[in-house]
Design a protein around this motif. Structure first.
Motif, PDB file in Angstrom:
ATOM      1  N   GLN A 122       0.836  -1.214   0.000  1.00 58.05           N
ATOM      2  CA  GLN A 122       0.000   0.000   0.000  1.00 58.05           C
ATOM      3  C   GLN A 122       0.870   1.263   0.000  1.00 58.05           C
ATOM      4  O   GLN A 122       0.868   2.060   0.938  1.00 58.05           O
ATOM      5  N   TRP A 123       1.612   1.439  -1.067  1.00 58.32           N
ATOM      6  CA  TRP A 123       2.547   2.558  -1.134  1.00 58.32           C
ATOM      7  C   TRP A 123       1.847   3.904  -1.108  1.00 58.32           C
ATOM      8  O   TRP A 123       2.442   4.907  -0.697  1.00 58.32           O
ATOM      9  N   ASP A 124       0.587   3.959  -1.533  1.00 58.83           N
ATOM     10  CA  ASP A 124      -0.137   5.226  -1.436  1.00 58.83           C
ATOM     11  C   ASP A 124      -0.391   5.608   0.020  1.00 58.83           C
ATOM     12  O   ASP A 124      -0.333   6.786   0.389  1.00 58.83           O
ATOM     13  N   VAL A 125      -0.645   4.591   0.870  1.00 54.83           N
ATOM     14  CA  VAL A 125      -0.813   4.850   2.303  1.00 54.83           C
ATOM     15  C   VAL A 125       0.518   5.277   2.916  1.00 54.83           C
ATOM     16  O   VAL A 125       0.576   6.177   3.763  1.00 54.83           O
ATOM     17  N   VAL A 126       1.609   4.634   2.470  1.00 55.74           N
ATOM     18  CA  VAL A 126       2.943   5.012   2.959  1.00 55.74           C
ATOM     19  C   VAL A 126       3.231   6.472   2.641  1.00 55.74           C
ATOM     20  O   VAL A 126       3.697   7.238   3.499  1.00 55.74           O
ATOM     21  N   ALA A 127       2.941   6.878   1.414  1.00 56.48           N
ATOM     22  CA  ALA A 127       3.177   8.272   1.027  1.00 56.48           C
ATOM     23  C   ALA A 127       2.296   9.232   1.817  1.00 56.48           C
ATOM     24  O   ALA A 127       2.719  10.344   2.158  1.00 56.48           O
ATOM     25  N   GLY A 128       1.078   8.807   2.144  1.00 55.20           N
ATOM     26  CA  GLY A 128       0.173   9.686   2.878  1.00 55.20           C
ATOM     27  C   GLY A 128       0.601   9.925   4.314  1.00 55.20           C
ATOM     28  O   GLY A 128       0.422  11.026   4.850  1.00 55.20           O
ATOM     29  N   TYR A 129       1.188   8.893   4.966  1.00 56.05           N
ATOM     30  CA  TYR A 129       1.587   9.026   6.365  1.00 56.05           C
ATOM     31  C   TYR A 129       3.060   9.397   6.537  1.00 56.05           C
ATOM     32  O   TYR A 129       3.495   9.651   7.661  1.00 56.05           O
ATOM     33  N   PHE A 130       3.817   9.428   5.458  1.00 56.39           N
ATOM     34  CA  PHE A 130       5.270   9.591   5.567  1.00 56.39           C
ATOM     35  C   PHE A 130       5.647  10.912   6.246  1.00 56.39           C
ATOM     36  O   PHE A 130       6.590  10.966   7.038  1.00 56.39           O
ATOM     37  N   THR A 131       4.934  11.968   5.938  1.00 49.46           N
ATOM     38  CA  THR A 131       5.238  13.279   6.532  1.00 49.46           C
ATOM     39  C   THR A 131       4.091  13.771   7.417  1.00 49.46           C
ATOM     40  O   THR A 131       3.923  14.985   7.590  1.00 49.46           O
ATOM     41  N   SER A 132       3.339  12.841   7.979  1.00 47.29           N
ATOM     42  CA  SER A 132       2.254  13.246   8.876  1.00 47.29           C
ATOM     43  C   SER A 132       2.835  13.795  10.175  1.00 47.29           C
ATOM     44  O   SER A 132       3.976  13.522  10.541  1.00 47.29           O
ATOM     45  N   ASP A 133       2.042  14.568  10.893  1.00 48.41           N
ATOM     46  CA  ASP A 133       2.507  15.212  12.119  1.00 48.41           C
ATOM     47  C   ASP A 133       2.934  14.196  13.168  1.00 48.41           C
ATOM     48  O   ASP A 133       3.954  14.374  13.848  1.00 48.41           O
ATOM     49  N   ALA A 134       2.155  13.128  13.321  1.00 50.11           N
ATOM     50  CA  ALA A 134       2.484  12.126  14.335  1.00 50.11           C
ATOM     51  C   ALA A 134       3.816  11.453  14.046  1.00 50.11           C
ATOM     52  O   ALA A 134       4.641  11.236  14.946  1.00 50.11           O
ATOM     53  N   VAL A 135       4.036  11.117  12.785  1.00 49.29           N
ATOM     54  CA  VAL A 135       5.291  10.458  12.396  1.00 49.29           C
ATOM     55  C   VAL A 135       6.471  11.401  12.551  1.00 49.29           C
ATOM     56  O   VAL A 135       7.540  11.017  13.060  1.00 49.29           O
ATOM     57  N   LEU A 136       6.325  12.646  12.157  1.00 50.32           N
ATOM     58  CA  LEU A 136       7.424  13.605  12.271  1.00 50.32           C
ATOM     59  C   LEU A 136       7.759  13.902  13.734  1.00 50.32           C
ATOM     60  O   LEU A 136       8.925  14.093  14.087  1.00 50.32           O
ATOM     61  N   ARG A 137       6.742  13.940  14.600  1.00 48.21           N
ATOM     62  CA  ARG A 137       7.022  14.132  16.033  1.00 48.21           C
ATOM     63  C   ARG A 137       7.796  12.937  16.590  1.00 48.21           C
ATOM     64  O   ARG A 137       8.738  13.102  17.382  1.00 48.21           O
ATOM     65  N   GLY A 138       7.396  11.745  16.179  1.00 54.67           N
ATOM     66  CA  GLY A 138       8.139  10.561  16.621  1.00 54.67           C
ATOM     67  C   GLY A 138       9.559  10.540  16.075  1.00 54.67           C
ATOM     68  O   GLY A 138      10.504  10.164  16.787  1.00 54.67           O
ATOM     69  N   LEU A 139       9.729  10.966  14.828  1.00 56.47           N
ATOM     70  CA  LEU A 139      11.068  11.038  14.236  1.00 56.47           C
ATOM     71  C   LEU A 139      11.936  12.040  14.991  1.00 56.47           C
ATOM     72  O   LEU A 139      13.120  11.775  15.269  1.00 56.47           O
ATOM     73  N   TRP A 140      11.362  13.197  15.314  1.00 57.32           N
ATOM     74  CA  TRP A 140      12.118  14.204  16.048  1.00 57.32           C
ATOM     75  C   TRP A 140      12.563  13.686  17.418  1.00 57.32           C
ATOM     76  O   TRP A 140      13.714  13.899  17.830  1.00 57.32           O
ATOM     77  N   LEU A 141      11.691  12.982  18.130  1.00 56.06           N
ATOM     78  CA  LEU A 141      12.064  12.432  19.432  1.00 56.06           C
ATOM     79  C   LEU A 141      13.154  11.373  19.275  1.00 56.06           C
ATOM     80  O   LEU A 141      14.075  11.290  20.099  1.00 56.06           O
TER      81      LEU A 141
END
Length: 285
Positions: free
Chosen positions: A57-76
């Motif tokens: 589901q690469w379209d789902v991957v692209a949709g969540y890749f830069t989502s706020d929740a993911v970016l906050r987790g990446l920053w932590l």
């Protein structure tokens, strides 16, 4: 000897005929080429199966890749990695100095620390620190439950774990410097601090940087283990999402791609740092 003989030019040997010169034939490596083609074919099939498999589901991957929740987790995750590496190497350098000290008590303490924290798995250490309230309910009148939150526990556990390995990396780098270098600097009248800063440390860094870079990348990936104590790092953030949407595979791919991107950047940085400290040791062509 007659004058005619002296005036006669010396005989020049005839140049060898091209047909007499042996021809250099490159060695045939048919097996290596067959193996290379087979590897490329298998790699192409693997990439094609990943890209064309609808289950990812690469379209789902692209949709969540830069989502706020993911970016906050990446920053932590990045913040936790940086803090753990700085504190871990600071403590590890101190332990390495203790290990190289002439004082037997300091050497024993350093050896015991490294032995203990390298023996206990990091997951067990985190769980012990997370449940420290069962052993010490209060410290200086403050409840440990209020004092040690999940992020603080993650920093403490990972730092103490990394310091044990950093101590051995620093100690090995210092021991790799020829003792004659220090003795020569001492003979020139350089002070202890200048000897360490100008002579020992630049040469030791050539041995310290490669394993330190590997530790940095390992720490980045190892921070994913803090998700077991509810620290909202990158992995825990995508887990929160797929527990709600049940899109497990694409959310795990989001974390996978982010880890791959960051480790690739760190690997490139490690290459240039190693090249910087290797100046003067590379052979000139």
């Amino acid at each position: 000897m007659s004058s005619d003989t002296l005036d006669r030019p010396a005989a020049v040997p005839d140049a060898p005929d091209k047909a007499d010169v042996p021809r250099i034939v490159p060695q045939r490596r048919l097996g290596q080429w067959i193996a290379a083609v087979a590897v490329l074919v298998l790699l192409g099939l693997a990439v094609n199966s990943v890209l064309r498999n609808d289950a990812f589901q690469w379209d789902v991957v692209a949709g969540y890749f830069t989502s706020d929740a993911v970016l906050r987790g990446l920053w932590l995750t990045l913040w936790l990695t940086a803090v753990v590496m700085v504190l871990g190497f600071a403590l590890g350098t101190l332990l390495a100095a203790f290990r190289l000290s002439a004082n037997p008590v300091l050497r024993a303490v350093s050896w015991g620390y490294v032995w203990l924290f390298r023996s206990i798995p990091i997951l067990v250490q985190l769980l012990l620190w997370f449940n420290i309230g069962a052993l010490y309910p209060q410290v200086l009148g403050v409840k440990t439950v209020d004092l040690l939150g999940p992020v603080t526990v993650a920093v403490i556990g990972l730092t103490l774990h990394e310091a044990a390995y950093a101590a051995e990396v620093v100690r090995g780098g210092i021991l790799s410097v020829d003792r004659g270098q220090t003795e020569a600097a001492q003979a020139l009248g350089l002070g202890r601090w200048r000897r360490w800063r100008r002579i020992v440390l630049p040469q030791a860094m050539r041995s310290i940087v490669p394993p330190a870079g590997n530790m940095l990348i390992g720490t980045l990936k190892g921070t994913s283990i803090v998700s077991v104590i509810a620290v909202q790092d990158l992995l825990y953030s995508v887990q929160l999402v797929y527990h709600r949407t049940y899109q497990v595979i694409p959310l795990l791919m989001v974390a996978t791609v982010w880890y791959t991107v960051v480790t690739s950047v760190l690997s490139a940085g490690q290459y240039y740092v190693e090249k910087h400290y290797a100046r003067g040791t590379e052979r000139t062509r």
